[in-house]
Design a protein around this motif. Structure first.
Motif, PDB file in Angstrom:
ATOM      1  N   VAL A   1       5.500   9.251   2.233  1.00  0.00           N
ATOM      2  CA  VAL A   1       4.439   8.339   2.640  1.00  0.00           C
ATOM      3  C   VAL A   1       4.943   7.607   3.872  1.00  0.00           C
ATOM      4  O   VAL A   1       5.993   6.962   3.810  1.00  0.00           O
TER       5      VAL A   1
ATOM      6  N   SER B   1       2.692   1.675  -3.430  1.00  0.00           N
ATOM      7  CA  SER B   1       1.803   2.128  -4.516  1.00  0.00           C
ATOM      8  C   SER B   1       1.464   3.602  -4.368  1.00  0.00           C
ATOM      9  O   SER B   1       1.338   4.316  -5.366  1.00  0.00           O
ATOM     10  N   LYS B   2       1.349   4.096  -3.135  1.00  0.00           N
ATOM     11  CA  LYS B   2       1.103   5.531  -2.919  1.00  0.00           C
ATOM     12  C   LYS B   2       2.336   6.349  -3.304  1.00  0.00           C
ATOM     13  O   LYS B   2       2.224   7.388  -3.951  1.00  0.00           O
TER      14      LYS B   2
ATOM     15  N   THR C   1       0.833  -1.209   0.000  1.00  0.00           N
ATOM     16  CA  THR C   1       0.000   0.000   0.000  1.00  0.00           C
ATOM     17  C   THR C   1       0.864   1.253   0.000  1.00  0.00           C
ATOM     18  O   THR C   1       0.630   2.189  -0.773  1.00  0.00           O
ATOM     19  N   LEU C   2       1.888   1.283   0.853  1.00  0.00           N
ATOM     20  CA  LEU C   2       2.777   2.441   0.933  1.00  0.00           C
ATOM     21  C   LEU C   2       3.533   2.656  -0.376  1.00  0.00           C
ATOM     22  O   LEU C   2       3.659   3.791  -0.852  1.00  0.00           O
TER      23      LEU C   2
ATOM     24  N   LYS D   1       3.183   7.358  -7.016  1.00  0.00           N
ATOM     25  CA  LYS D   1       2.425   8.412  -7.689  1.00  0.00           C
ATOM     26  C   LYS D   1       3.257   9.665  -7.948  1.00  0.00           C
ATOM     27  O   LYS D   1       2.898  10.479  -8.772  1.00  0.00           O
TER      28      LYS D   1
END
Length: 159
Positions: free
Chosen positions: A53, A13-14, A10-11, A17
């Motif tokens: 992040v 993929s953030k 999750t981290l 960006k």
């Protein structure tokens, strides 16, 4: 560093960006991974904006810079419950549902790359309790991709 795979996925993929992965600007191809005081922070940049992040992590202090595209592809493919990252002999070892070794990038002097800290100058200025025009310009330049200048200008006019 050992943590839950889903949490790391999750981290990552953030953080992806903000990575533009342009070959002519090497820093945009990199991601720093840092654990400090039980907080994991992934940092990427597109050269104009830095993205931090963060999430809590029960791990020892750790720091490494990796090529973001290779690392994100590897992490996204992991299916094990936990993943372990270790720096060994100028490479990053990733243990999940297999054992993987990623070579770490070097700078022009032959040392491992350190990600620049855009917060450092801001912290120095904040410690002096003064905000001048150049500091405000630096803040706006750093965050310009994520600031709605129309609303900001309306707010400044009301002050």
């Amino acid at each position: 560093m050992k943590m839950n795979t889903k949490q790391l996925q999750t981290l990552v993929s953030k953080a992806m960006k903000c990575a533009s992965c342009e070959s002519d600007v090497p820093l945009t191809n990199m991601m720093s991974i840092e654990v400090k005081d039980k907080v994991l922070t992934l940092t990427t940049t597109d050269e104009n904006t830095y993205l931090f992040v963060s999430d809590e992590c029960d791990s020892e202090d750790f720091y490494v810079v990796v090529e973001v595209e290779l690392f994100s592809k590897l992490i996204s493919k992991l299916t094990s419950e936990t993943v372990t990252l270790n720096v060994v002999n100028d490479s990053l070892e990733v243990d999940g549902n297999g054992h993987y070794v990623i070579g770490l990038p070097y700078d022009i002097d032959g040392g491992l790359i350190k990600f620049p800290n855009p917060r450092a100058k801001l912290a120095e200025t904040a410690a002096r309790d003064e905000v001048n025009l150049s500091t405000l310009k630096m803040i706006l330049a750093t965050a310009k991709a994520s600031v709605d200048f129309t609303r900001l200008c309306d707010y400044v006019r009301t002050i």
